[in-house]
Structure formats: structure tokens, C-alpha cells
Write a protein that holds these residues in place. Structure first.
Motif, PDB file in Angstrom:
ATOM      1  N   THR A   1     -18.530  12.780  -9.352  1.00 37.12           N
ATOM      2  CA  THR A   1     -18.592  14.171 -10.372  1.00 37.12           C
ATOM      3  C   THR A   1     -18.614  15.623 -10.793  1.00 37.12           C
ATOM      4  OG1 THR A   1     -20.487  14.150  -9.018  1.00 37.12           O
ATOM      5  CG2 THR A   1     -21.104  12.299 -10.270  1.00 37.12           C
ATOM      6  N   ALA A   2     -17.831  15.687  -9.512  1.00 36.08           N
ATOM      7  CA  ALA A   2     -17.221  16.794  -9.045  1.00 36.08           C
ATOM      8  C   ALA A   2     -15.386  17.155  -9.719  1.00 36.08           C
ATOM      9  CB  ALA A   2     -16.687  17.334  -7.688  1.00 36.08           C
ATOM     10  N   GLY A   3     -15.163  16.390 -10.103  1.00 41.48           N
ATOM     11  CA  GLY A   3     -13.105  15.892 -10.051  1.00 41.48           C
ATOM     12  C   GLY A   3     -12.354  15.565  -9.374  1.00 41.48           C
ATOM     13  N   ARG A   4     -11.579  15.915  -9.809  1.00 41.67           N
ATOM     14  CA  ARG A   4     -10.517  16.427  -9.014  1.00 41.67           C
ATOM     15  C   ARG A   4      -9.618  17.426  -7.590  1.00 41.67           C
ATOM     16  NH1 ARG A   4      -7.679  12.713 -11.588  1.00 41.67           N
ATOM     17  NH2 ARG A   4      -7.717  10.649 -11.088  1.00 41.67           N
ATOM     18  N   PHE A   5      -9.578  16.754  -6.304  1.00 45.81           N
ATOM     19  CA  PHE A   5      -8.984  17.788  -5.745  1.00 45.81           C
ATOM     20  C   PHE A   5      -8.204  18.245  -4.987  1.00 45.81           C
ATOM     21  CE2 PHE A   5     -13.950  17.970  -6.001  1.00 45.81           C
ATOM     22  CZ  PHE A   5     -13.811  20.023  -6.431  1.00 45.81           C
ATOM     23  N   VAL A   6      -7.315  18.868  -4.516  1.00 48.81           N
ATOM     24  CA  VAL A   6      -5.897  18.666  -3.521  1.00 48.81           C
ATOM     25  C   VAL A   6      -6.596  18.607  -1.920  1.00 48.81           C
ATOM     26  CG1 VAL A   6      -3.923  20.177  -2.885  1.00 48.81           C
ATOM     27  CG2 VAL A   6      -4.451  20.935  -4.959  1.00 48.81           C
ATOM     28  N   THR A   7      -5.577  17.916  -1.833  1.00 46.73           N
ATOM     29  CA  THR A   7      -6.076  17.290  -0.548  1.00 46.73           C
ATOM     30  C   THR A   7      -5.628  19.073   0.438  1.00 46.73           C
ATOM     31  OG1 THR A   7      -5.805  15.774   1.704  1.00 46.73           O
ATOM     32  CG2 THR A   7      -3.806  16.942   0.157  1.00 46.73           C
ATOM     33  N   GLN A   8      -6.651  18.678   1.450  1.00 47.67           N
ATOM     34  CA  GLN A   8      -7.204  20.201   2.697  1.00 47.67           C
ATOM     35  C   GLN A   8      -6.440  19.277   3.750  1.00 47.67           C
ATOM     36  OE1 GLN A   8     -10.528  21.556   3.530  1.00 47.67           O
ATOM     37  NE2 GLN A   8     -11.060  21.394   1.927  1.00 47.67           N
ATOM     38  N   ASP A   9      -5.420  17.822   3.750  1.00 49.73           N
ATOM     39  CA  ASP A   9      -4.437  18.170   5.439  1.00 49.73           C
ATOM     40  C   ASP A   9      -2.992  18.099   5.009  1.00 49.73           C
ATOM     41  OD1 ASP A   9      -3.512  16.017   7.405  1.00 49.73           O
ATOM     42  OD2 ASP A   9      -2.840  14.190   6.158  1.00 49.73           O
ATOM     43  N   ARG A  10      -3.100  18.869   6.049  1.00 47.89           N
ATOM     44  CA  ARG A  10      -1.744  19.974   5.612  1.00 47.89           C
ATOM     45  C   ARG A  10      -0.650  19.352   5.983  1.00 47.89           C
ATOM     46  NH1 ARG A  10      -2.447  25.076   3.352  1.00 47.89           N
ATOM     47  NH2 ARG A  10      -4.692  25.629   4.315  1.00 47.89           N
ATOM     48  N   SER A  11      -0.600  18.004   6.403  1.00 46.76           N
ATOM     49  CA  SER A  11       0.822  17.025   7.140  1.00 46.76           C
ATOM     50  C   SER A  11       1.367  16.209   5.674  1.00 46.76           C
ATOM     51  CB  SER A  11       0.516  16.031   8.349  1.00 46.76           C
ATOM     52  OG  SER A  11      -1.016  15.259   7.581  1.00 46.76           O
ATOM     53  N   THR A  12       0.295  15.969   5.258  1.00 45.58           N
ATOM     54  CA  THR A  12       0.166  15.192   4.050  1.00 45.58           C
ATOM     55  C   THR A  12       1.239  16.047   2.729  1.00 45.58           C
ATOM     56  OG1 THR A  12      -1.355  13.895   4.156  1.00 45.58           O
ATOM     57  CG2 THR A  12      -0.550  14.060   1.287  1.00 45.58           C
ATOM     58  N   ILE A  13       0.309  17.299   2.004  1.00 46.29           N
ATOM     59  CA  ILE A  13       1.095  18.963   1.734  1.00 46.29           C
ATOM     60  C   ILE A  13       2.379  19.235   2.284  1.00 46.29           C
ATOM     61  CG2 ILE A  13       1.353  20.998   0.986  1.00 46.29           C
ATOM     62  CD1 ILE A  13      -2.065  20.397   1.174  1.00 46.29           C
ATOM     63  N   ASP A  14       2.972  18.786   3.532  1.00 44.88           N
ATOM     64  CA  ASP A  14       3.782  19.164   4.266  1.00 44.88           C
ATOM     65  C   ASP A  14       5.351  18.053   4.046  1.00 44.88           C
ATOM     66  OD1 ASP A  14       3.447  21.625   5.036  1.00 44.88           O
ATOM     67  OD2 ASP A  14       2.964  21.340   7.120  1.00 44.88           O
ATOM     68  N   THR A  15       4.590  16.807   4.585  1.00 43.44           N
ATOM     69  CA  THR A  15       6.049  15.846   2.917  1.00 43.44           C
ATOM     70  C   THR A  15       5.809  16.156   2.104  1.00 43.44           C
ATOM     71  OG1 THR A  15       4.164  14.722   5.056  1.00 43.44           O
ATOM     72  CG2 THR A  15       5.536  13.215   3.455  1.00 43.44           C
ATOM     73  N   ALA A  16       5.355  16.226   1.717  1.00 41.70           N
ATOM     74  CA  ALA A  16       5.559  16.233  -0.035  1.00 41.70           C
ATOM     75  C   ALA A  16       6.393  16.976  -0.489  1.00 41.70           C
ATOM     76  CB  ALA A  16       4.063  16.599  -1.154  1.00 41.70           C
ATOM     77  N   ARG A  17       6.270  18.319   0.238  1.00 38.27           N
ATOM     78  CA  ARG A  17       7.583  19.162   0.525  1.00 38.27           C
ATOM     79  C   ARG A  17       9.259  19.483   1.038  1.00 38.27           C
ATOM     80  NH1 ARG A  17       4.931  23.320   3.254  1.00 38.27           N
ATOM     81  NH2 ARG A  17       3.434  24.006   1.749  1.00 38.27           N
ATOM     82  N   GLU A  18       9.222  18.540   1.720  1.00 33.74           N
ATOM     83  CA  GLU A  18      10.176  18.233   1.983  1.00 33.74           C
ATOM     84  C   GLU A  18      10.582  17.042   1.200  1.00 33.74           C
ATOM     85  OE1 GLU A  18       9.675  15.579   5.520  1.00 33.74           O
ATOM     86  OE2 GLU A  18       9.219  17.987   6.544  1.00 33.74           O
TER      87      GLU A  18
END
Length: 84
Positions: A67-84
Motif C-alpha cells: 500500500t505504500a509503494g516501492r522503496f530503495v533498499t537500505q542495505d548498503r552492501s547491495t547498493i555497493d555491489t550494484a555500484r561496481e
């Protein structure tokens, strides 16, 4: 966003949305614009945007709350992996 005819549009959207997440344009924990808003922004069919966002969900970069929508994960390691 410039569309490249060599790759499917949804794949290009996944790359663009990953870039937005990894650069902090879409900060961890923030709400992502709706499918319709993104479709209007990039000038594509909402189904194409939904497919790209579904791929981000599978990659763990985004989380959908019914009911609230879609949010960016707060898991920094997942974001860091995507950055690489």
C-alpha cells in the motif's frame, strides 16, 4: 534518457535506475516514483517500466510495500555491489 536501439528498452531502464540508486540520486530508504510517473518521465509504456522495476526487486535493490509503494533498499552492501 537516450534510447539505444541495440538493446531492449527495459534493459536500458534497469541500467538507468541502477545508476540512480548507486549514485544516491535515489537515496537508500526513499520512495521511488510510481510506474506511471516514471513512464511519463522517460516516455515509454508503463509495462516496460514495471518490467525494469521488477528486475530491480529481484536484484534486491528495491522493495515493494503493497500500500505504500516501492522503496530503495537500505542495505548498503547491495547498493555497493550494484555500484561496481
Amino acid at each position: 534518457m537516450d534510447v539505444d536501439d541495440a538493446r531492449p528498452i527495459w534493459v536500458q531502464l534497469v541500467a538507468e535506475f541502477r545508476r540512480r540508486i548507486s549514485t544516491g540520486e535515489w537515496a537508500p530508504g526513499t520512495r521511488i516514483p510510481s510506474v506511471r510517473e516514471l513512464a511519463l518521465e522517460v516516455g515509454v509504456n508503463p509495462n516496460t517500466v514495471q518490467r525494469a522495476l521488477g528486475e530491480l526487486d529481484r536484484a534486491g535493490l528495491t522493495l515493494t510495500e503493497r500500500t505504500a509503494g516501492r522503496f530503495v533498499t537500505q542495505d548498503r552492501s547491495t547498493i555497493d555491489t550494484a555500484r561496481e
